[in-house]
Design a protein around this motif. Structure first.
Motif, short mmCIF file in Angstrom:
data_model
loop_
_atom_site.label_atom_id
_atom_site.label_comp_id
_atom_site.label_asym_id
_atom_site.label_seq_id
_atom_site.Cartn_x
_atom_site.Cartn_y
_atom_site.Cartn_z
N GLU A 31 0.84 -1.19 0.00
CA GLU A 31 0.00 0.00 0.00
C GLU A 31 0.87 1.24 0.00
OE1 GLU A 31 -2.64 -0.21 3.31
OE2 GLU A 31 -3.70 -1.99 2.56
N ALA A 84 -4.40 0.94 -2.26
CA ALA A 84 -4.14 -0.49 -2.02
C ALA A 84 -3.94 -1.17 -3.36
CB ALA A 84 -5.31 -1.13 -1.28
N TYR A 132 -5.19 -6.72 -4.30
CA TYR A 132 -6.11 -7.29 -3.31
C TYR A 132 -6.98 -8.33 -4.03
CZ TYR A 132 -9.03 -7.25 0.90
OH TYR A 132 -9.69 -7.60 2.06
N SER A 166 -5.74 -2.06 -8.20
CA SER A 166 -5.54 -0.86 -7.38
C SER A 166 -6.88 -0.23 -7.06
CB SER A 166 -4.65 0.15 -8.09
OG SER A 166 -5.25 0.62 -9.28
N ARG A 194 -8.71 2.86 -4.00
CA ARG A 194 -8.64 3.62 -2.76
C ARG A 194 -9.84 3.31 -1.86
NH1 ARG A 194 -4.53 7.20 -3.21
NH2 ARG A 194 -3.85 7.71 -5.33
#
Length: 368
Positions: A314, A319, A322, A344, A346
């Motif tokens: 991060e 981030a 994920y 990616s 936020r």
């Protein structure tokens, strides 16, 4: 004392855990996103042409329209770069959103290492009881529970215990030790190519991957993680941002969502490993303690998920990597390969987990 119980035991029930997945911490900047391509439902055979104006019956090898619509909506509405792929293992249809673009895998790549290890077991080059000594020089970065057990003389364990730790707890050191046990990244790439898993690449190993992603070159004295974290903290935000942008534009460990569901489908069809090794691997994945609120949050009673998560670095509120992928099995035994990759975003963790659970719920609603 042994690190974990034997990998061969049956997984009848498991207590949900709240462990973070393998590759974590610390990042702001989100690269410019091109709009994702439209979702696709891919039949295994060409459609039958209608011979009259009357509606034709639904073919069993066509993706449910409700699922196609749901995947389209979930992908389009999520605030971030996301890819979704759902593949019916037994009938062959596929629904995808942004499914062909390479996204960061992070600890999802531990699945390919595990397959390579079981392939070596099938070939009698290794066994679950093969002894292994993990030394301090083997330590990596971020999540590595085994580190507490590695003393000055190392830690003696087995291939089976390392597999259990790498897959159920996403231990980076356990995975890297297994990676080099089967020949390193080049061996994984050959295995993927030989077995027809297209759309999946493999990175340079945990230490090199995380160092490059941060904008560093790995140093052996960083084994264990503290030195790496200090060196990363010393970098300027601009240097971190530049390195992370480079990684997101062309991930060193990139894979497409469609490539991952292809690999999972081949695994479920026992085309990658022997039946015994396939069963053992899926049993370990069923017992995974990571990501209990990702894809698994959408399960209904009787449905099961053998899965592997991944979590990247991060930078501020940004981030990366994920992910959650796995084999979803209905109460009647029907199976679906699922991959949700967030390159990616936020959006906070609960929103990311909600997306993944919604994908599982959409599959169940459309097929149950």
């Amino acid at each position: 004392m042994p690190l974990f119980a034997t990998v061969v035991r049956s997984v009848a029930s498991l207590l949900p855990g709240a462990l973070l997945t393998g590759c974590v911490p610390a990042g702001p900047l989100s690269p410019v996103q091109a709009p994702p391509p439209p979702p696709r439902a891919v039949p295994v055979a060409p459609p039958i042409l209608a011979t009259s104006a009357a509606p034709r019956p639904k073919r069993s090898d066509e993706a449910p329209a409700a699922l196609l619509n749901a995947v389209q909506a979930l992908g389009a509405e999520f605030d971030g770069q996301v890819a979704i792929s759902v593949r019916d293992i037994d009938r062959g249809w596929m629904v995808a959103w942004n499914g062909e673009r390479a996204f960061p895998q992070q600890s999802v790549s531990k699945l390919w290492v595990a397959i390579a290890v079981f392939d070596a077991i099938d070939a009698k080059r290794l066994s679950l009881t093969t002894p292994v000594t993990v030394t301090r020089a083997d330590l990596t970065v971020f999540h590595q529970p085994i580190r507490a057990l590695v003393g000055a003389n190392g830690y003696r364990t087995t291939v089976g215990a390392l597999l259990q730790c790498a897959l159920t707890r996403s231990d980076n050191t356990c995975n890297d030790v297994l990676l080099w046990k089967v020949g390193g990244p080049a061996a994984i790439r050959r295995m993927l190519a030989d077995k027809g898993v297209r759309g999946v690449s493999f990175g340079p190993g945990e230490r090199e991957l995380q160092a490059r992603t941060a904008g560093l070159t790995w140093r052996p004295e960083w084994a264990g993680g503290a030195g790496f974290l200090q060196a990363r903290a010393a970098l300027s935000p601009a240097a971190r941002q530049k390195a992370l942008n480079r990684y997101l534009a062309d991930p060193y460990d990139g894979a497409s969502a469609n490539g991952i569901t292809l690999g999972l489908s081949l695994l479920g069809q026992q085309k990658l490993l022997s039946p015994a090794s396939t069963d053992r691997l899926l049993s370990i994945m069923l017992a995974s303690k990571t990501g209990p609120l990702r894809l698994k949050s959408g399960l209904r009673p009787g449905w099961k998920l053998a899965h592997k998560t991944g979590t990247g670095q991060e930078l501020g509120s940004l981030a990366t990597g994920y992910n959650d992928v796995g084999l979803l099995t209905a109460p009647n035994g029907h199976r679906y390969a699922v991959a949700v990759l967030i390159a990616s975003t936020r959006r906070p963790i609960p929103v990311r987990m909600q997306l993944m659970g919604d994908v599982t719920r959409a599959i169940i609603r459309a097929t149950d």
